[in-house]
Motif scaffolding. Sequence first.
Motif, PDB file in Angstrom:
ATOM      1  N   LYS A  94       1.942   1.635  -3.186  1.00 19.80           N
ATOM      2  CA  LYS A  94       0.941   2.756  -3.537  1.00 19.80           C
ATOM      3  C   LYS A  94       1.014   3.966  -2.169  1.00 19.80           C
ATOM      4  CE  LYS A  94      -4.169   3.613  -3.500  1.00 19.80           C
ATOM      5  NZ  LYS A  94      -4.210   4.419  -4.627  1.00 19.80           N
ATOM      6  N   ASN A  95       1.034   5.001  -2.711  1.00 21.55           N
ATOM      7  CA  ASN A  95       1.286   6.170  -1.683  1.00 21.55           C
ATOM      8  C   ASN A  95       0.163   6.565  -0.954  1.00 21.55           C
ATOM      9  OD1 ASN A  95       3.291   7.389  -4.255  1.00 21.55           O
ATOM     10  ND2 ASN A  95       4.207   6.624  -2.214  1.00 21.55           N
ATOM     11  N   PHE A  96       0.184   7.053   0.368  1.00 22.64           N
ATOM     12  CA  PHE A  96      -1.110   7.364   1.199  1.00 22.64           C
ATOM     13  C   PHE A  96      -0.463   8.645   2.283  1.00 22.64           C
ATOM     14  CE2 PHE A  96       1.380   3.927   3.025  1.00 22.64           C
ATOM     15  CZ  PHE A  96       1.116   4.206   4.538  1.00 22.64           C
ATOM     16  N   ASP A  97      -1.707   9.099   2.723  1.00 24.02           N
ATOM     17  CA  ASP A  97      -1.099  10.279   3.774  1.00 24.02           C
ATOM     18  C   ASP A  97      -1.848  10.099   4.836  1.00 24.02           C
ATOM     19  OD1 ASP A  97      -3.201  11.448   2.906  1.00 24.02           O
ATOM     20  OD2 ASP A  97      -2.210  12.722   1.601  1.00 24.02           O
ATOM     21  N   ILE A  98      -1.827  11.086   5.967  1.00 29.38           N
ATOM     22  CA  ILE A  98      -2.669  10.781   7.197  1.00 29.38           C
ATOM     23  C   ILE A  98      -4.060  11.133   6.722  1.00 29.38           C
ATOM     24  CG2 ILE A  98      -2.068  13.278   7.606  1.00 29.38           C
ATOM     25  CD1 ILE A  98      -1.726  12.337  10.611  1.00 29.38           C
ATOM     26  N   ASN A  99      -4.306  11.968   5.722  1.00 30.15           N
ATOM     27  CA  ASN A  99      -5.726  12.263   5.421  1.00 30.15           C
ATOM     28  C   ASN A  99      -6.360  11.179   4.552  1.00 30.15           C
ATOM     29  OD1 ASN A  99      -5.555  14.999   6.218  1.00 30.15           O
ATOM     30  ND2 ASN A  99      -4.398  15.447   4.607  1.00 30.15           N
ATOM     31  N   ASP A 100      -5.759  10.130   4.313  1.00 26.46           N
ATOM     32  CA  ASP A 100      -6.400   9.020   3.700  1.00 26.46           C
ATOM     33  C   ASP A 100      -5.402   7.642   3.896  1.00 26.46           C
ATOM     34  OD1 ASP A 100      -7.669   6.981   2.103  1.00 26.46           O
ATOM     35  OD2 ASP A 100      -7.630   7.817   0.162  1.00 26.46           O
ATOM     36  N   ILE A 101      -5.539   7.112   4.846  1.00 24.32           N
ATOM     37  CA  ILE A 101      -4.549   5.954   5.057  1.00 24.32           C
ATOM     38  C   ILE A 101      -4.940   4.392   4.536  1.00 24.32           C
ATOM     39  CG2 ILE A 101      -4.008   7.073   7.424  1.00 24.32           C
ATOM     40  CD1 ILE A 101      -5.836   5.085   8.755  1.00 24.32           C
ATOM     41  N   SER A 102      -6.230   4.621   3.697  1.00 25.01           N
ATOM     42  CA  SER A 102      -6.620   3.324   2.985  1.00 25.01           C
ATOM     43  C   SER A 102      -5.454   2.822   2.104  1.00 25.01           C
ATOM     44  CB  SER A 102      -7.745   3.613   2.108  1.00 25.01           C
ATOM     45  OG  SER A 102      -7.454   4.647   1.289  1.00 25.01           O
ATOM     46  N   GLY A 103      -4.678   3.584   1.794  1.00 24.69           N
ATOM     47  CA  GLY A 103      -3.260   2.812   0.919  1.00 24.69           C
ATOM     48  C   GLY A 103      -2.562   1.726   1.704  1.00 24.69           C
ATOM     49  N   LYS A 104      -2.695   1.949   3.090  1.00 24.29           N
ATOM     50  CA  LYS A 104      -2.100   0.747   3.768  1.00 24.29           C
ATOM     51  C   LYS A 104      -2.585  -0.441   3.483  1.00 24.29           C
ATOM     52  CE  LYS A 104      -0.284   0.856   7.844  1.00 24.29           C
ATOM     53  NZ  LYS A 104       1.158   0.551   7.567  1.00 24.29           N
ATOM     54  N   LYS A 105      -3.668  -0.650   3.327  1.00 26.09           N
ATOM     55  CA  LYS A 105      -4.377  -2.028   2.997  1.00 26.09           C
ATOM     56  C   LYS A 105      -3.986  -2.400   1.509  1.00 26.09           C
ATOM     57  CE  LYS A 105      -8.330  -1.753   6.124  1.00 26.09           C
ATOM     58  NZ  LYS A 105      -7.970  -2.935   6.764  1.00 26.09           N
ATOM     59  N   GLU A 106      -3.765  -1.587   0.663  1.00 23.55           N
ATOM     60  CA  GLU A 106      -3.328  -1.811  -0.628  1.00 23.55           C
ATOM     61  C   GLU A 106      -2.031  -2.130  -0.690  1.00 23.55           C
ATOM     62  OE1 GLU A 106      -3.757  -2.457  -4.811  1.00 23.55           O
ATOM     63  OE2 GLU A 106      -5.313  -1.879  -3.246  1.00 23.55           O
ATOM     64  N   ASN A 107      -1.190  -1.574   0.113  1.00 27.13           N
ATOM     65  CA  ASN A 107       0.037  -1.942   0.252  1.00 27.13           C
ATOM     66  C   ASN A 107       0.185  -3.408   0.692  1.00 27.13           C
ATOM     67  OD1 ASN A 107       2.342   0.112  -0.199  1.00 27.13           O
ATOM     68  ND2 ASN A 107       0.908   1.239   0.388  1.00 27.13           N
ATOM     69  N   LYS A 108      -0.331  -3.554   1.849  1.00 25.62           N
ATOM     70  CA  LYS A 108      -0.496  -5.004   2.449  1.00 25.62           C
ATOM     71  C   LYS A 108      -1.097  -5.879   1.632  1.00 25.62           C
ATOM     72  CE  LYS A 108      -3.445  -5.921   6.014  1.00 25.62           C
ATOM     73  NZ  LYS A 108      -3.961  -5.843   7.549  1.00 25.62           N
ATOM     74  N   LYS A 109      -1.885  -5.851   0.770  1.00 25.01           N
ATOM     75  CA  LYS A 109      -2.337  -6.609  -0.307  1.00 25.01           C
ATOM     76  C   LYS A 109      -1.109  -7.096  -1.160  1.00 25.01           C
ATOM     77  CE  LYS A 109      -5.768  -7.395  -4.173  1.00 25.01           C
ATOM     78  NZ  LYS A 109      -6.767  -6.507  -4.654  1.00 25.01           N
ATOM     79  N   LYS A 110      -0.526  -6.096  -1.838  1.00 24.51           N
ATOM     80  CA  LYS A 110       0.561  -6.109  -2.838  1.00 24.51           C
ATOM     81  C   LYS A 110       1.515  -6.934  -2.251  1.00 24.51           C
ATOM     82  CE  LYS A 110      -1.218  -3.999  -6.270  1.00 24.51           C
ATOM     83  NZ  LYS A 110      -1.343  -4.766  -7.650  1.00 24.51           N
ATOM     84  N   LEU A 111       1.956  -6.554  -0.887  1.00 20.43           N
ATOM     85  CA  LEU A 111       3.159  -7.430  -0.288  1.00 20.43           C
ATOM     86  C   LEU A 111       2.787  -8.812   0.028  1.00 20.43           C
ATOM     87  CD1 LEU A 111       6.037  -7.119   1.061  1.00 20.43           C
ATOM     88  CD2 LEU A 111       4.853  -6.480   3.185  1.00 20.43           C
ATOM     89  N   GLN A 112       1.488  -9.152   0.505  1.00 19.20           N
ATOM     90  CA  GLN A 112       0.901 -10.520   0.353  1.00 19.20           C
ATOM     91  C   GLN A 112       1.252 -11.254  -0.696  1.00 19.20           C
ATOM     92  OE1 GLN A 112      -2.812  -9.698   1.972  1.00 19.20           O
ATOM     93  NE2 GLN A 112      -2.253 -10.149   4.116  1.00 19.20           N
ATOM     94  N   GLU A 113       0.882 -10.683  -1.747  1.00 21.26           N
ATOM     95  CA  GLU A 113       1.229 -11.224  -3.039  1.00 21.26           C
ATOM     96  C   GLU A 113       2.587 -11.483  -3.368  1.00 21.26           C
ATOM     97  OE1 GLU A 113      -0.932  -8.606  -5.620  1.00 21.26           O
ATOM     98  OE2 GLU A 113      -2.935  -9.272  -5.277  1.00 21.26           O
ATOM     99  N   GLU A 114       3.235 -10.466  -3.296  1.00 21.08           N
ATOM    100  CA  GLU A 114       4.789 -10.648  -3.569  1.00 21.08           C
ATOM    101  C   GLU A 114       5.410 -11.705  -2.690  1.00 21.08           C
ATOM    102  OE1 GLU A 114       9.029  -7.837  -3.217  1.00 21.08           O
ATOM    103  OE2 GLU A 114       7.062  -7.016  -3.914  1.00 21.08           O
ATOM    104  N   LEU A 115       5.060 -11.803  -1.375  1.00 23.57           N
ATOM    105  CA  LEU A 115       5.947 -12.973  -0.499  1.00 23.57           C
ATOM    106  C   LEU A 115       4.952 -14.299  -0.369  1.00 23.57           C
ATOM    107  CD1 LEU A 115       6.453 -10.476   2.586  1.00 23.57           C
ATOM    108  CD2 LEU A 115       8.271 -11.050   0.627  1.00 23.57           C
TER     109      LEU A 115
END
Length: 475
Positions: free
Chosen positions: A264-285
């Motif tokens: 999921k893309n994110f930027d400095i104005n909205d960094i909430s995408g990092k948590k979504e990326n972490k969730k997806k990586l946890q699922e993948e791994l």
Amino acid sequence: MLKILFVSSEVSPYAKSGGLGDVAGSLPKALKNNGVDVRVVFPKYKTIKDEYTKSAEFVGSYKIKLEWREQSASVYKLQSEVPTYVIENDYYFSNRDGYYGYNDDGERFAFFCKAALDLLNTIDFVPDVIHCNDWQTGPVCVYAKDYYSRYLPLSNIKTLFTIHNIQYQGICGRNILGIMGLNDGYFTSDKLEFNGMVSFMKAGIVYADQVSTVSNTYSYEIQTGHYGYGLDGLLRARKNELSGIVNGVDYSQTDPSSSELIYKNFDINDISGKKENKKKLQEELGLPVKDVPMISIISRLVDQKGINLVIDAIGEILSKDVQLVVLGTGDGRYEYILKEFAYRHPDKISANIMFDNTLAQKIYASSDIFLMPSLFEPCGLGQLFAMSYGTIPVVRTTGGLVDTVTEYNYDTKEGNGFTFHDYIASGMMWALNNAIHAYYTDDWENIVKNALNTKFSWDNSAKEYIKLYEKIIAK
């Protein structure tokens, strides 16, 4: 217009085993964008993908004399943004797997160095400076100064020799001098002799008009016995011709707002995408999906990268409410230990003993803390990639890590990471614990934004190199 020939044993994306390939693939582009007429040359390895060579233009061929044998060098120009040439020779490069590790590496790269210089006659290009990189290109500096300087129009060419990692020096037996076409007069302590052998790294340092390395701090460290690997005295003698320029990052390749490799893309104005990326990586791994600090290591699994400290402290790390994600290959014993811990603690650690660029980008974007406890680090790119994704580096204060990562200050709200000095596991854990603590504070979002705002672009590095080229020419 400033003219530069960039000589390297690796150039990304064609041939890459480490940071050298990244530099040779990115710096020439940045130089071109700053108005430099730059050409790149490297060997044509067997492993280069057909998609890069099938449309290559044949430029010409010529013979290279190496003592008892004569070898042919065939030159091809690749379709690329920067004019890029490959030197083809089946005996030395095109019929072998990998880049290095052969008993005749000295002969192979002596051939390449001669062929790279003779390329100038074939493409009718006379550079102001030949920019050489690491031990594989050290002989270019010797040939340029003692041989090609005798012939017009090549007599005024200058050389810059960049040290990317002084630990690897291209050590050969004395017989390499004859193969290189050099007499025994070069086998002295003020020339190429090094502990009874011949050093290609030393050749570059001695004969180049200017020497550089890939961070300012590393340029001072290699002048000490601890980091100089036997060449510290020579580097101290040349300290007035030694400088450091931090490598850059091609941020178009590590932009979390546009990367197609992350979840999921994110930027400095909205960094909430990092948590979504972490969730997806946890699922993948196959890790539990939970909001705990995710610590990542993307590295060669070797002592230089501080993996021994990680192994010493892994029990303490896994005793905390964290997750550890490792990606890389290296020393077999470290690979085994990490896989064993992953087997015993599948809810705590994911050990990916391989290298996969797509997975690397996902890990950079998903993790919270990036651990890089290097014994020494000439520049380091991992911490820069991590910060470009808002992942907070925990590093040892050495080399380029010092020049790019600053300790977060809770009073001034400045800083982009956490650091430690002494090369011991307890020191690493002190810094890592500071980062884990920060994760649960109100300051964490500010630290992430500081990391996202940290920029070491190739454009800035290119401008510094241009100043250095002009200094060399003026001398």
